[in-house]
Design a protein around this motif. Structure first.
Motif, PDB file in Angstrom:
ATOM      1  N   ILE A 135      53.206  40.010  56.197  1.00 52.19           N
ATOM      2  CA  ILE A 135      52.542  40.002  54.890  1.00 52.19           C
ATOM      3  C   ILE A 135      52.913  41.278  54.135  1.00 52.19           C
ATOM      4  O   ILE A 135      52.706  42.388  54.627  1.00 52.19           O
ATOM      5  CB  ILE A 135      51.019  39.893  55.055  1.00 52.19           C
ATOM      6  CG1 ILE A 135      50.661  38.570  55.740  1.00 52.19           C
ATOM      7  CG2 ILE A 135      50.327  39.992  53.709  1.00 52.19           C
ATOM      8  CD1 ILE A 135      49.201  38.438  56.091  1.00 52.19           C
ATOM      9  N   VAL A 136      53.458  41.095  52.937  1.00 48.48           N
ATOM     10  CA  VAL A 136      53.887  42.222  52.111  1.00 48.48           C
ATOM     11  C   VAL A 136      52.993  42.291  50.878  1.00 48.48           C
ATOM     12  O   VAL A 136      52.729  41.276  50.229  1.00 48.48           O
ATOM     13  CB  VAL A 136      55.360  42.059  51.672  1.00 48.48           C
ATOM     14  CG1 VAL A 136      55.792  43.230  50.793  1.00 48.48           C
ATOM     15  CG2 VAL A 136      56.270  41.937  52.883  1.00 48.48           C
ATOM     16  N   VAL A 197      49.229  33.495  52.186  1.00 48.25           N
ATOM     17  CA  VAL A 197      48.794  34.611  53.034  1.00 48.25           C
ATOM     18  C   VAL A 197      47.634  34.180  53.924  1.00 48.25           C
ATOM     19  O   VAL A 197      47.583  34.500  55.117  1.00 48.25           O
ATOM     20  CB  VAL A 197      48.413  35.820  52.161  1.00 48.25           C
ATOM     21  CG1 VAL A 197      47.817  36.932  53.014  1.00 48.25           C
ATOM     22  CG2 VAL A 197      49.630  36.339  51.403  1.00 48.25           C
ATOM     23  N   ILE A 198      46.694  33.428  53.336  1.00 50.87           N
ATOM     24  CA  ILE A 198      45.546  32.929  54.092  1.00 50.87           C
ATOM     25  C   ILE A 198      46.010  32.014  55.225  1.00 50.87           C
ATOM     26  O   ILE A 198      45.505  32.081  56.358  1.00 50.87           O
ATOM     27  CB  ILE A 198      44.578  32.181  53.155  1.00 50.87           C
ATOM     28  CG1 ILE A 198      43.942  33.139  52.144  1.00 50.87           C
ATOM     29  CG2 ILE A 198      43.498  31.475  53.950  1.00 50.87           C
ATOM     30  CD1 ILE A 198      43.113  34.229  52.748  1.00 50.87           C
ATOM     31  N   LEU A 232      41.038  43.337  56.646  1.00 52.77           N
ATOM     32  CA  LEU A 232      40.222  44.226  55.820  1.00 52.77           C
ATOM     33  C   LEU A 232      41.014  44.769  54.639  1.00 52.77           C
ATOM     34  O   LEU A 232      40.496  44.875  53.519  1.00 52.77           O
ATOM     35  CB  LEU A 232      39.688  45.386  56.675  1.00 52.77           C
ATOM     36  CG  LEU A 232      38.579  45.033  57.662  1.00 52.77           C
ATOM     37  CD1 LEU A 232      38.260  46.223  58.554  1.00 52.77           C
ATOM     38  CD2 LEU A 232      37.328  44.573  56.935  1.00 52.77           C
ATOM     39  N   LYS A 233      42.287  45.107  54.888  1.00 58.87           N
ATOM     40  CA  LYS A 233      43.129  45.636  53.810  1.00 58.87           C
ATOM     41  C   LYS A 233      43.374  44.558  52.755  1.00 58.87           C
ATOM     42  O   LYS A 233      43.260  44.815  51.543  1.00 58.87           O
ATOM     43  CB  LYS A 233      44.458  46.125  54.385  1.00 58.87           C
ATOM     44  CG  LYS A 233      45.393  46.721  53.348  1.00 58.87           C
ATOM     45  CD  LYS A 233      46.580  47.395  53.998  1.00 58.87           C
ATOM     46  CE  LYS A 233      47.491  46.408  54.684  1.00 58.87           C
ATOM     47  NZ  LYS A 233      48.717  47.037  55.211  1.00 58.87           N
ATOM     48  N   ILE A 234      43.694  43.344  53.200  1.00 59.94           N
ATOM     49  CA  ILE A 234      43.941  42.248  52.269  1.00 59.94           C
ATOM     50  C   ILE A 234      42.671  41.902  51.496  1.00 59.94           C
ATOM     51  O   ILE A 234      42.713  41.629  50.292  1.00 59.94           O
ATOM     52  CB  ILE A 234      44.477  41.019  53.034  1.00 59.94           C
ATOM     53  CG1 ILE A 234      45.884  41.320  53.561  1.00 59.94           C
ATOM     54  CG2 ILE A 234      44.496  39.779  52.146  1.00 59.94           C
ATOM     55  CD1 ILE A 234      46.406  40.274  54.516  1.00 59.94           C
ATOM     56  N   ARG A 235      41.547  41.931  52.193  1.00 56.04           N
ATOM     57  CA  ARG A 235      40.270  41.644  51.532  1.00 56.04           C
ATOM     58  C   ARG A 235      39.975  42.676  50.441  1.00 56.04           C
ATOM     59  O   ARG A 235      39.447  42.344  49.378  1.00 56.04           O
ATOM     60  CB  ARG A 235      39.139  41.623  52.558  1.00 56.04           C
ATOM     61  CG  ARG A 235      37.800  41.164  52.008  1.00 56.04           C
ATOM     62  CD  ARG A 235      36.780  41.027  53.134  1.00 56.04           C
ATOM     63  NE  ARG A 235      35.498  40.555  52.630  1.00 56.04           N
ATOM     64  CZ  ARG A 235      34.529  41.356  52.209  1.00 56.04           C
ATOM     65  NH1 ARG A 235      34.699  42.679  52.259  1.00 56.04           N
ATOM     66  NH2 ARG A 235      33.390  40.862  51.766  1.00 56.04           N
ATOM     67  N   ASN A 275      38.255  34.038  48.874  1.00 53.77           N
ATOM     68  CA  ASN A 275      37.329  35.054  49.390  1.00 53.77           C
ATOM     69  C   ASN A 275      36.450  34.497  50.507  1.00 53.77           C
ATOM     70  O   ASN A 275      36.156  35.197  51.477  1.00 53.77           O
ATOM     71  CB  ASN A 275      36.456  35.594  48.252  1.00 53.77           C
ATOM     72  CG  ASN A 275      37.146  36.669  47.445  1.00 53.77           C
ATOM     73  OD1 ASN A 275      37.867  37.510  47.983  1.00 53.77           O
ATOM     74  ND2 ASN A 275      36.960  36.648  46.140  1.00 53.77           N
ATOM     75  N   GLU A 276      36.045  33.251  50.365  1.00 54.03           N
ATOM     76  CA  GLU A 276      35.250  32.635  51.429  1.00 54.03           C
ATOM     77  C   GLU A 276      36.068  32.509  52.713  1.00 54.03           C
ATOM     78  O   GLU A 276      35.561  32.775  53.813  1.00 54.03           O
ATOM     79  CB  GLU A 276      34.755  31.262  50.969  1.00 54.03           C
ATOM     80  CG  GLU A 276      33.662  31.327  49.917  1.00 54.03           C
ATOM     81  CD  GLU A 276      33.273  29.950  49.398  1.00 54.03           C
ATOM     82  OE1 GLU A 276      33.944  28.964  49.776  1.00 54.03           O
ATOM     83  OE2 GLU A 276      32.298  29.858  48.626  1.00 54.03           O
ATOM     84  N   SER A 277      37.334  32.116  52.569  1.00 54.90           N
ATOM     85  CA  SER A 277      38.200  32.003  53.746  1.00 54.90           C
ATOM     86  C   SER A 277      38.418  33.361  54.399  1.00 54.90           C
ATOM     87  O   SER A 277      38.381  33.483  55.631  1.00 54.90           O
ATOM     88  CB  SER A 277      39.559  31.403  53.344  1.00 54.90           C
ATOM     89  OG  SER A 277      39.404  30.101  52.827  1.00 54.90           O
ATOM     90  N   LEU A 278      38.613  34.391  53.573  1.00 52.49           N
ATOM     91  CA  LEU A 278      38.807  35.738  54.117  1.00 52.49           C
ATOM     92  C   LEU A 278      37.588  36.209  54.890  1.00 52.49           C
ATOM     93  O   LEU A 278      37.716  36.852  55.942  1.00 52.49           O
ATOM     94  CB  LEU A 278      39.122  36.722  52.988  1.00 52.49           C
ATOM     95  CG  LEU A 278      40.589  36.895  52.602  1.00 52.49           C
ATOM     96  CD1 LEU A 278      40.705  37.826  51.407  1.00 52.49           C
ATOM     97  CD2 LEU A 278      41.405  37.426  53.767  1.00 52.49           C
TER      98      LEU A 278
END
Length: 364
Positions: A135-136, A197-198, A232-235, A275-278
């Motif tokens: 993931i970039v 990404v998800i 956490l970073k992606i979120r 956001n729910e998936s994350l």
């Protein structure tokens, strides 16, 4: 240790952070804060309307400024944000606030939307999957003007190829819409790529679940921890986008037309789903570590159970061997002709009896 003696710890080499590079500078100072190697900025400009389109590449700012056209919607793609004088000159040409330009070159800037009198400025994270299946995250800044959208990127790779095809192939409604619809389409492309990404995170969680159940090695714990940090970073990059899109929908800025807000609502729905998936994946990554620790504990319990059973079997056998290994002269059994064989029979019966007992108790 004598009182008052000062403890001396070895000094760690401190890495100069980006925050330290920014400290002490006046607000609005254009100072590139990123990891990419410095390079000259390049402009890829696309002019289009209902009749046609034109795409050009400009290596110098003067060349670009001379070629500006009216009566078209302009998509100005600036590749490379480390050329500070270039960014400053371009910002002055479009009358952009120095604070905006400061955020353009700050790759650590969190997602945000700022509304000004003549334009709307936004910072987002563009996420995609590399060829190495990693993931970039890339910094991207958007500026919506009356008939122009400026897009600032660190690198040439992006998620806008589908949008380019729609413009050049006259697919969909984009060629008949204004700059605000182009702004929406760019946001939509960024958000839609979050789904990829998800999916990547979901696949990695499934793989780790299999590893936790079948092969709970220490490397699995390391991979789980790495996944937790990445989520956490992606979120942190994705979570604010929902509120930013909501702000654009509620905005009264004249640059965003009412019909474009209908499309922005669709983007908002996507951000809610993402956001729910994350949140779910974050909880799953935390439970993965608990499952790993539980499996490791069960594995250790199995080992301890085997060792305990072996010890339980050999304790009485060791006791018998210890009794008849004592060097007393007057032991009645020592002179018994079949004593050796009797002891062996007793020991074997004890061994078989204990094995049957453990099996009946389902300890084996």
């Amino acid at each position: 240790m004598a009182l008052g003696k000062k403890l001396v710890f070895p000094k760690r080499k401190k890495k100069k952070s980006r925050v330290q590079n920014k400290m002490g500078k006046a607000p609005g100072t254009i100072s590139y804060m990123g990891d990419k190697e410095r390079s000259d900025s390049v402009i890829f400009s696309t002019f289009y309307n209902t009749d046609g389109f034109q795409t050009k590449e400009f290596r110098t700012l003067d060349e670009f400024l001379k070629s500006e056209q009216t009566g078209h919607i302009s998509w100005v793609n600036i590749i490379g944000i480390s050329d500070e004088p270039f960014i400053e000159r371009l910002g002055k040409h479009y009358n952009l606030n120095p604070l905006v330009l400061e955020d353009v070159v700050n790759t650590e800037q969190r997602p945000k939307i700022d509304e000004y009198e003549d334009y709307i400025f936004g910072v987002f994270k563009m996420l995609y999957i590399s060829e190495e299946d990693e993931i970039v995250g890339e910094h991207v800044a958007l500026v919506l003007l009356e008939n122009t959208v400026l897009v600032f990127q660190e690198v040439k790779e992006d998620v806008f190829n589908g949008l380019r095809d729609r413009i050049t192939g006259k697919m969909g409604r984009i060629r008949s819409r204004g700059a605000d619809y182009l702004f929406f389409a760019l946001l939509d492309a960024i958000v839609d790529n979050y789904f990829l990404v998800i999916e990547n995170l979901n696949h990695r969680i499934e793989v780790l679940e299999e590893d936790v159940y079948n092969n709970p090695e220490p490397i699995v714990a390391k991979n789980i921890q790495q996944l937790k940090k990445e989520i956490l970073k992606i979120r942190r990059w994705i979570y604010p986008v929902k509120e930013l899109i909501s702000r654009l929908i509620d905005s009264e800025h004249p640059l965003i037309k009412k019909d474009t807000k209908l499309f922005l609502r669709d983007v908002h729905d996507h951000t809610v789903e993402i956001n729910e998936s994350l949140q779910i994946y974050r909880e799953m990554s935390m439970s993965l570590m608990e499952m790993y620790m539980s499996n490791m504990s069960n594995k250790m319990n199995e080992v301890m159970k085997v060792l305990t059973i072996m010890a339980s079997i050999f304790i009485p056998l060791t006791f018998i061997a210890g009794v008849y290994g004592m060097n007393f002269e007057h032991m009645p059994e020592l002179h018994f002709r079949y004593g050796y064989y009797v002891v062996w029979v007793v020991m074997i019966i004890l061994f078989i009896g204990m094995m049957l007992y453990f099996k009946k108790k389902k300890w084996l």
